[in-house]
Motif scaffolding. Sequence first.
Motif, short mmCIF file in Angstrom:
data_model
loop_
_atom_site.label_atom_id
_atom_site.label_comp_id
_atom_site.label_asym_id
_atom_site.label_seq_id
_atom_site.Cartn_x
_atom_site.Cartn_y
_atom_site.Cartn_z
N PHE A 948 0.81 -1.46 0.03
CA PHE A 948 -0.14 0.13 0.04
C PHE A 948 1.12 1.09 -0.29
O PHE A 948 1.66 1.08 0.58
N TYR A 949 0.08 2.40 -0.96
CA TYR A 949 1.12 3.15 -0.77
C TYR A 949 0.08 4.65 -0.66
O TYR A 949 -1.04 4.60 -0.39
N VAL A 950 1.07 6.00 -0.27
CA VAL A 950 0.40 7.04 0.23
C VAL A 950 1.69 8.24 0.20
O VAL A 950 2.28 8.36 0.14
N ILE A 951 0.14 9.33 -1.41
CA ILE A 951 1.25 10.30 -1.15
C ILE A 951 0.64 11.39 -1.19
O ILE A 951 -0.38 11.54 -1.46
N GLN A 952 1.74 12.08 -0.45
CA GLN A 952 0.91 13.93 0.39
C GLN A 952 1.59 14.36 -0.64
O GLN A 952 2.88 14.93 -0.81
N TYR A 953 1.04 15.65 -1.30
CA TYR A 953 1.17 16.76 -1.96
C TYR A 953 0.98 17.94 -1.64
O TYR A 953 2.22 18.87 -1.91
N ASN A 954 1.06 17.61 -0.54
CA ASN A 954 1.16 19.36 0.42
C ASN A 954 0.82 20.04 -0.36
O ASN A 954 1.74 20.96 -0.35
N ASP A 955 -0.38 20.36 -1.25
CA ASP A 955 -0.67 21.50 -2.48
C ASP A 955 -2.32 21.76 -1.60
O ASP A 955 -2.94 20.35 -1.67
N GLN A 956 -2.81 22.66 -0.99
CA GLN A 956 -4.49 23.09 -0.62
C GLN A 956 -5.18 22.40 -1.72
O GLN A 956 -6.37 22.57 -1.40
N ASP A 957 -4.48 23.47 -2.82
CA ASP A 957 -5.67 22.24 -4.19
C ASP A 957 -5.66 21.00 -4.77
O ASP A 957 -6.20 21.12 -5.07
N GLU A 958 -4.94 20.46 -3.88
CA GLU A 958 -4.44 18.85 -4.14
C GLU A 958 -4.97 17.84 -3.22
O GLU A 958 -4.43 18.20 -2.77
N GLU A 959 -5.40 17.01 -3.11
CA GLU A 959 -5.88 15.79 -2.17
C GLU A 959 -4.86 14.47 -3.02
O GLU A 959 -4.70 14.69 -3.23
N ASP A 960 -4.49 14.32 -0.94
CA ASP A 960 -3.56 13.50 -1.37
C ASP A 960 -4.11 11.94 -1.67
O ASP A 960 -5.57 11.96 -2.07
N THR A 961 -3.41 11.29 -2.25
CA THR A 961 -3.51 9.87 -3.27
C THR A 961 -3.34 8.93 -1.68
O THR A 961 -1.89 8.59 -1.56
N ALA A 962 -4.39 7.63 -1.72
CA ALA A 962 -3.75 6.20 -0.60
C ALA A 962 -4.29 5.03 -1.84
O ALA A 962 -5.58 5.35 -2.42
N SER A 963 -3.61 4.37 -2.16
CA SER A 963 -4.16 3.00 -2.68
C SER A 963 -2.84 2.07 -2.98
O SER A 963 -2.02 2.46 -2.13
N TRP A 964 -3.08 0.96 -3.64
CA TRP A 964 -1.84 -0.14 -3.49
C TRP A 964 -1.28 -0.72 -4.70
O TRP A 964 -2.14 0.03 -5.79
N VAL A 965 -0.76 -1.21 -5.11
CA VAL A 965 0.52 -1.32 -6.15
C VAL A 965 1.29 -2.97 -5.80
O VAL A 965 1.74 -3.56 -4.31
N TYR A 966 1.41 -3.70 -6.99
CA TYR A 966 1.57 -4.80 -6.95
C TYR A 966 2.65 -5.24 -7.24
O TYR A 966 2.56 -4.87 -8.41
N ILE A 967 3.33 -6.21 -6.07
CA ILE A 967 5.16 -6.34 -6.53
C ILE A 967 5.27 -7.94 -7.19
O ILE A 967 4.47 -9.04 -6.80
N ASN A 968 5.91 -8.30 -8.44
CA ASN A 968 5.71 -9.52 -8.59
C ASN A 968 6.97 -9.55 -9.75
O ASN A 968 7.14 -8.89 -10.15
N TYR A 969 7.77 -10.58 -9.67
CA TYR A 969 8.90 -11.06 -10.31
C TYR A 969 8.38 -11.95 -11.68
O TYR A 969 9.95 -12.36 -11.99
#
Length: 969
Positions: A948-969
Amino acid sequence: MKKAILLLLTLVISFSVTAQEESSWWVFGRRAAIEFTPNPQNRSALPLIANSTIDQDEGVGTISDENGNLLFFTDGQTIFNRNGDPMPNGTGLLGGTSATQAAIIIKAPETAGVYFVFTAGNGNTSPMVYSRVEMALNGGLGDVVPGVKNIVLLAASSEKLAATIQTGSNNAYVMTFGRSNATSVSTGSGDNNALFAWEVRGIAGPNVSFVLPAPIAQSANGGLPYFSTPLAATNGDRGMLRVSPDGTKLAIGTQNLTNQGLFLYDFNPGNGQFSGAGLQLDNGPVYGVEFSPSSQYLYHDISSSFSPTATSNRKLVQYDLCDQANIISSRNEFADITGGSRGTLQLGRDGIIYVTRWDQSWLGSINPETANPVYNPTAIDISPGQAQQGLPVFVQSSFASSFTVNDQCQGDATEFVLACLPQVAASNWDFGDGNTRMVTGPGIVTNTYASAGTFTVTVNVTNVSGDVRDFTQDITIYENGIVDPVDVTLLDYCDDDNSGDEIVDLSQFTSDVLGTQDAATFNISYYANSVDADAGQNPLPLNYNATLGSNTIWVRIENNTSPINDGCSAIGSFVLTVSSVPTVSNIPDYEICDDVSQDGVEDFDLASFLPTIAAQAGNPVDVDYTIHESQADADMNMGAIDTTVPYTNTMSPQVLYVRLQNINDIDCFGTAPFNLVVLNAPTLGTVANIEVCDDAPLDGSSDFTLSDQDATVANGSTGIVTYHATQADAESGAAALPNVYTVSGTETIYARFVNDAGCSGTTSFDITVQAAPAIGNAPDLTNICDGSVDLNQNLFELSVQDTAVLNGLNPADYTISYYTTDSDAQNATNALPLSYTVPFQSGVTTDLLFARLENNTTGCFNTSQFTIIFERCEIVFPEGFSPNNDGINDTFSIPGLAEQYNNFTLQIFNRNGTVVYETSASNYEEFAGIPNKGALAGDGLLPVGTYFYVIQYNDQDEEDTASWVYINY
């Protein structure tokens, strides 16, 4: 005792000034002589120095006639006539070869031309004798009368002699100090302890004079022929015996080993009586003794040395005798002379006490009538003679002064100062000229005599004790000189030979200075300065070498009959002017600029040019200037040009001639030529018209630096350029424009040029301000977010703005260009390509570009600006990646994140919620499956799975993003 003494002094004392002339000549010491000339105007500042044939260590006698002419002198053994030769019967006198007062000469009271010479021998064993001298003998040179020589008065006496005039008569008293048991036939024995006095008498009728042989009986001593001196019992042979000038005091100085010192007694000059107990003033070795002329002060020396050595010492002491009770306390030891030795103190006829100095060619002096005397060791130079211990002694009453008189000149305030002034309670004066004055207190009294002559001054004095005394004294008031003005026509001279000076005969001014005054009474002399004139020193020669310019000559007129030191004189001055032959050369040209007629003819103000000529000549004094048209006219002083009206030249250049005339001498002149020159007006350069574009702010005006045109206007000449708004201002030089001048539209500028000669000219040129083109405002540009967009390179086609910028203008007449800054747009530098590519500016939504629209014909331009708007493009987040290094999806790549957000943070968590990776915009690295946080940080790849990941933009005009990513080899 004080009261008794003062009562004794209640008598009338009369003093004769003429008696002082008998002391005019002094002959003494080792071939030394001085003359106190009766008329001080016929001598230098010091008495005349003369050689004599005398050589005597101590006492001498000298006598002059009533006019101050030397009669004879003696060393006590020989009488010398006025030529310095021994009188035929004048040798073999019994005076001592080394006696303090070896001789004294007394004029016979009633027999003209007869004198008595009294002598005393060495020590205590020689007699006191007298001899009679008659001037009619030996062809008028004088001789001792046979049979009246060495007549013994006392068989043995000390070395002391003194004399004074009897009150109310011409008789005299002569006195000595000796043994009380001595007589004319017996030397007596023991110490000197008695005072003796004899009368020198004259009988007026038969004109007989003689010396009474018996001493005067002393009533204070039971009628015995001597007065006992119990406090002065001494073997005191050395040292002076002095009677005060007023005859009331007697001082005995002794320089012997026992009972030495100075002793003061009283004497009555009316009857020859001694009195007093003998007041001892000093107990040291006293030799020289003297009173001041007023008898107020008593002086003596203290010295045991016969001749001086390097360590010997001589002191000078003063006493004030006015206050009888405080004489001793008034003691004032005012001089301490190293290397001094004993010697005589003697009053001179000038009222100064002179001090002899052993083996010296100088006499010292004391100004005696002051409470603060000063010793001057070099008062009179007697070289080549030398002083020894003795000076001539005289009848002391010859020097008496009941009061001091200062300034005996007609018209001046003559001062009268009573002796013992502090003791005076009141005085009643009759000045002998009709003026009288009653004075309370001890003040100095003045009287101004309106006329010259001899006046008998009487004064009745009441002192503070109530005692009253009357004094009578004849004084002479001398005519005061007046400097009359000099004829001014005699004061100007011309240096005809150009030598730099002129000989002027000063005697030509004497008659003017004298005026109606008697030439026989007044002497006239000339001086270089007021100091010399006032002092009567350093007179100028009558053939005076006057130098160029002003010579101030000081003139002194002095009464040559006056014995007053200043000669009843007056001083004044006049100015001799010596002018050089006035010359001038290299007169500058008188230049005038030609007017618009340019005909070479102008009006010249010659009067205004004369100061220039005078300055070139050095501004000589007393010179007049005239101007002539020819050299001949200038030389003859003819045809002078009227300088009060303008002079019109006839050619250019035209020569005129100036004549410089010394107004004091018609033959003292010079001439010189000069030129009248009419100068041409300067030729100005042509200034091209100027066209410029309107600059910011676009208001239709522009600033111009007018001096940029100076060189063109001056056209290679030197001078001053100014700029004006009108032709009239340019011609007059008025209202000059500022150097930085603002022009609107089209204006004509008028330039004025004044060259170094002062001539001017004008020219003009136009300045036009061209209008800037009317530029349009282009619309904003926005970046494109599509599938092909590269956020690292945003492309803008700037040409799409051209139509808006042209604002309807013909594109063929204008050039359009774009810039990133206004400065570049204004200066047309760093123009952008029409296809403008610019990286996306993270965090910036807008930026400015500038358009420049330039007229191809005039070069005038205008600028406007428009905005580039950067919009954020949508970010696509991948759902998985395979970090197996196969080059495909090896990292968790989020395109546009780093380009569009400059302050974000990214955190990745495992399924347990533990942070395994963290990065941010400042150090962004794409996640490649390797943890950098937690226990497994840096320890290989993470396991396959969902994170899981969280992106904090630290920008009052943009909402932060929280989602997931799958790692495979």
